[in-house]
Motif scaffolding. Sequence first.
Motif, short mmCIF file in Angstrom:
data_model
loop_
_atom_site.label_atom_id
_atom_site.label_comp_id
_atom_site.label_asym_id
_atom_site.label_seq_id
_atom_site.Cartn_x
_atom_site.Cartn_y
_atom_site.Cartn_z
N VAL A 24 0.84 -1.21 0.00
CA VAL A 24 0.00 0.00 0.00
C VAL A 24 0.87 1.25 0.00
O VAL A 24 0.60 2.21 -0.73
CB VAL A 24 -0.98 -0.02 1.20
N GLY A 25 1.94 1.25 0.79
CA GLY A 25 2.85 2.40 0.83
C GLY A 25 3.53 2.66 -0.49
O GLY A 25 3.62 3.80 -0.95
N LEU A 26 4.01 1.60 -1.12
CA LEU A 26 4.65 1.76 -2.43
C LEU A 26 3.67 2.26 -3.48
O LEU A 26 4.00 3.12 -4.30
CB LEU A 26 5.29 0.45 -2.88
N LEU A 27 2.45 1.72 -3.46
CA LEU A 27 1.44 2.20 -4.41
C LEU A 27 1.13 3.68 -4.19
O LEU A 27 1.00 4.45 -5.15
CB LEU A 27 0.16 1.38 -4.28
N ALA A 28 1.02 4.08 -2.94
CA ALA A 28 0.77 5.50 -2.65
C ALA A 28 1.94 6.36 -3.09
O ALA A 28 1.75 7.45 -3.66
CB ALA A 28 0.51 5.69 -1.15
N GLY A 29 3.17 5.89 -2.87
CA GLY A 29 4.35 6.64 -3.28
C GLY A 29 4.45 6.79 -4.79
O GLY A 29 4.74 7.87 -5.31
N VAL A 30 4.20 5.69 -5.50
CA VAL A 30 4.23 5.76 -6.96
C VAL A 30 3.15 6.71 -7.46
O VAL A 30 3.38 7.53 -8.36
CB VAL A 30 4.06 4.34 -7.58
N GLY A 31 1.99 6.64 -6.85
CA GLY A 31 0.91 7.57 -7.23
C GLY A 31 1.28 9.01 -6.97
O GLY A 31 0.99 9.90 -7.78
N ALA A 32 1.95 9.27 -5.85
CA ALA A 32 2.34 10.64 -5.50
C ALA A 32 3.39 11.19 -6.47
O ALA A 32 3.45 12.39 -6.72
CB ALA A 32 2.87 10.69 -4.08
N VAL A 33 4.21 10.31 -7.01
CA VAL A 33 5.25 10.76 -7.96
C VAL A 33 4.70 10.87 -9.38
O VAL A 33 5.01 11.82 -10.10
CB VAL A 33 6.45 9.78 -7.92
N VAL A 34 3.85 9.94 -9.78
CA VAL A 34 3.44 9.84 -11.17
C VAL A 34 2.16 10.63 -11.48
O VAL A 34 2.06 11.25 -12.54
CB VAL A 34 3.25 8.35 -11.57
N LEU A 35 1.19 10.64 -10.59
CA LEU A 35 -0.13 11.17 -10.92
C LEU A 35 -0.30 12.70 -10.95
O LEU A 35 -1.15 13.19 -11.71
CB LEU A 35 -1.18 10.58 -9.96
N PRO A 36 0.42 13.49 -10.17
CA PRO A 36 0.14 14.93 -10.14
C PRO A 36 0.06 15.63 -11.50
O PRO A 36 -0.87 16.41 -11.71
CB PRO A 36 1.26 15.50 -9.27
N PRO A 37 0.95 15.37 -12.47
CA PRO A 37 0.79 16.06 -13.75
C PRO A 37 -0.52 15.71 -14.46
O PRO A 37 -1.12 16.56 -15.11
CB PRO A 37 1.98 15.59 -14.59
N TYR A 38 -0.96 14.46 -14.30
CA TYR A 38 -2.19 14.02 -14.94
C TYR A 38 -3.43 14.59 -14.25
O TYR A 38 -4.51 14.62 -14.83
CB TYR A 38 -2.27 12.50 -14.98
N LEU A 39 -3.28 15.00 -13.00
CA LEU A 39 -4.38 15.59 -12.25
C LEU A 39 -4.38 17.12 -12.31
O LEU A 39 -5.16 17.77 -11.65
CB LEU A 39 -4.32 15.14 -10.79
N GLY A 40 -3.45 17.67 -13.07
CA GLY A 40 -3.36 19.12 -13.20
C GLY A 40 -2.78 19.80 -11.97
O GLY A 40 -3.05 20.96 -11.72
N LEU A 41 -1.92 19.09 -11.22
CA LEU A 41 -1.34 19.64 -10.00
C LEU A 41 0.13 20.02 -10.17
O LEU A 41 0.79 20.37 -9.20
CB LEU A 41 -1.47 18.63 -8.85
N GLY A 42 0.64 19.95 -11.38
CA GLY A 42 2.05 20.25 -11.61
C GLY A 42 2.89 19.02 -11.33
O GLY A 42 2.39 17.98 -10.93
N ARG A 43 4.21 19.13 -11.51
CA ARG A 43 5.05 17.97 -11.30
C ARG A 43 6.26 18.26 -10.43
O ARG A 43 6.94 17.36 -10.00
CB ARG A 43 5.49 17.37 -12.61
#
Length: 167
Positions: free
Chosen positions: A103-122
């Motif tokens: 769960v921690g690794l999935l959250a970490g990968v999401g925190a690194v990868v997803l922000p640009p796709y959510l319009g939050l910058g990178r």
Amino acid sequence: MMEPSVPSRPRLLLGALGPGIVGATSLTLIHEGARRVLAHPPRMDVLGKRALKKGVRWFGGRPAHGRRLHRQSLAGDVLTNGLFYSLVALGRPKRPYLRGVVVGLLAGVGAVVLPPYLGLGRRPSRARASTSLLTLAWYTLGGLAAARATRSLLDSAPPLETPGPGW
């Protein structure tokens, strides 16, 4: 005839929220401490502020500014990460540490990868390779903290009684 197995303690969402909040609080404390000490920490607080502003504007409101926005984003981080880390305590009581790492690794990968796709910058989580690695490590530590809290709950819970032969 087979021996009846000992029923496992059901893991309901309400009981899982405690370990989830422990993991999320651990993660937030690590982020806030490192933000004050390291030269280039992962700035997940910046992503939290951006997400909060975007959400408030989407609902037609005016977002807060300054310290108030920071406190609101920290509270939102603890709440949302707590719900996510609650997954560690759900299910069968076996292997909470493995679930915590996953769960921690999935959250970490999401925190690194997803922000640009959510319009939050990178920039906050991907400014350098070290910030990406720290992000993964810290979210994994949050998952392990949730696993430790889950294990503590399971160890302190009274054993379930099994029905005797007269049942």
